[in-house]
Design a protein around this motif. Sequence first.
Motif: not given
Length: 611
Positions: A489-490, A492-493, A496, A535, A538
Amino acid sequence: MDSIMPALPDGHGIAILLLIVVALFMFTREEIPLETSSLLVLVVLAVGFALFPYRYNGELVDPIDLFHGFGHEALIAVCALMIAGQGLVRTGALEPIGRLLARFWAVSPMFSLLLTLLIGAFLSAFVNNVPIVVLLLPILVSVALRTGKPASGMLMPMGFATLVGGMGTTIGTSTNLLVIAVAADLGMRHFQMFDFFLPAAIAASVAILYLWLVAPRILPVRVASLDDSSPRLFTAQLHIEEDGFSDGRTLSELQDKVGSNMNISAIRRGETLIVPLPDAMLRAGDRLRICDTPENLTEFSSTLDAALFAGEVRVDDENPLRADDQQIAEIVVTQGSLLEGSTLAHARLAERYHMLILALHRPGTTLQTLSADLGDLRLRIGDVLLVQGSQEQIASLKQSVELLVLDATSDLPHTQLAPLALTIMASIVVVAALGLMPIAISAVAGVLLMILTRCLRWQDVVQALSTPVIMIVVASLALGMALLKTGGANYLAELYVALSAGASPSTMLSGLMLIMAILTNIVSNNAAAVIGTPIAFSISQQLGLPPEPYVLAVLFGANMSYATPMAYKTNLLVMSAGGYRFSDFMRVGIPLTIIVWLVLSWILPKLYGLG
């Protein structure tokens, strides 16, 4: 802002990211049952962490924790609310609203459409939208049949209105409940029932204006299978008489005798079924199952020296096959229906309700008549059965509240328990809204009250629970947990944030919502919501901003299931009843998605001070 690409997570994180890609792909495959792909994901996760242990914050991740979704507060609330909604359907608690709308439609169709959209949206903020659509579908189909106007101009706007209305409260959709529960697990404060009602109401108001004034005008005229005026067909049995023409002859000889136009679907000899092959030899006492017009059935009986039976009744001068009191109706397979997941052969609809199944319509396919082998076809949500029976049989079937029947009348089931069921449902909502107890507890207590007061039977409870919904929720919660604990999740954050470097916080929020809106129309909205929530959390941490608006961006985006019929189960229901095509959903749903997205992209940053 630094635009350097983040470092990849470790092996476990990469494996989880790959599994999410595979899972999302499987969720889109129609040939793989959603519950099967969900269970596969759950097993892969559990076995993977068991064989390849992983430590999170110094503690070993227990694979058993991945099954906690079965007892998760959000899933309990979702299931309990689905069951309570079934109580409203079974008792006909919403019938007065249906009667009121039917009366208004006779006076002013234009105003009535707006009223229908508003009522559908309002009710869906507190009740799962499936029973709302089940309530409104027969009314609108009845209006279309009486006025001669196509139902396609009414049904899709109604279905979408229930979806936009469901965004308004924490209990409006299962997606809302999941996002809020997952966010609370991450350490956020627990959203109260009306915490995001204002932005949802503003977006819904604009959406309903579009659905009222624009959508009916851009929808093409579609004709549903109910408008089919093909000759009435009957299923009957020919009993082979001893020493008659057919006794001792093959099926091919019978076909030659009647001109090769007799369709024999089965041969029963005692308790044995015989495959109707051309060289099958017939004996006295055999029963041939055939389906045709009354005239042809009578001709076959006379030509072949066979006795004609309809059910257990011998057709003769005293008991002729007549169609003067017959009525054509559509039965729509809905969530929780006794037909969902069953086959026609197993459901024994014709025998149970004494009516003839003429044809089956499946969204996105052509009408399949009984000449096809439909007995072993497994029914899905949105399938429509075209049936024929007497007016009395159709009316009785509608009053049973076990099936959603569309016909030329707007009669709706209603029982003396309806006020009690409505009071219990209102109490569930009020108790949760006042914060007296969590919705999971109030909903379960409400279900118990409905059972004790006989608003619900245990078989209704079983029918209300949806295995695909349960499994996709559990699998998504497990995926979300694994994504968070392995650092996926971190990653992907950070990815982004890096890709959107230089963009304002409000633009990043808008982009996240759009990604969720696209994803929810391709895969399950619950999967998109549960995976997207950690996500979003994060991302807010990366930006040093409050997480609420970004979590709400996921919630609202995952609710924008407008652009494809498979995006939400009620889309399939209206697709069947209205005779829509896939392209019709894109024609109306894509502009609706853009409208709701733009309104929320404007209002959310202002409400949460993102500029």
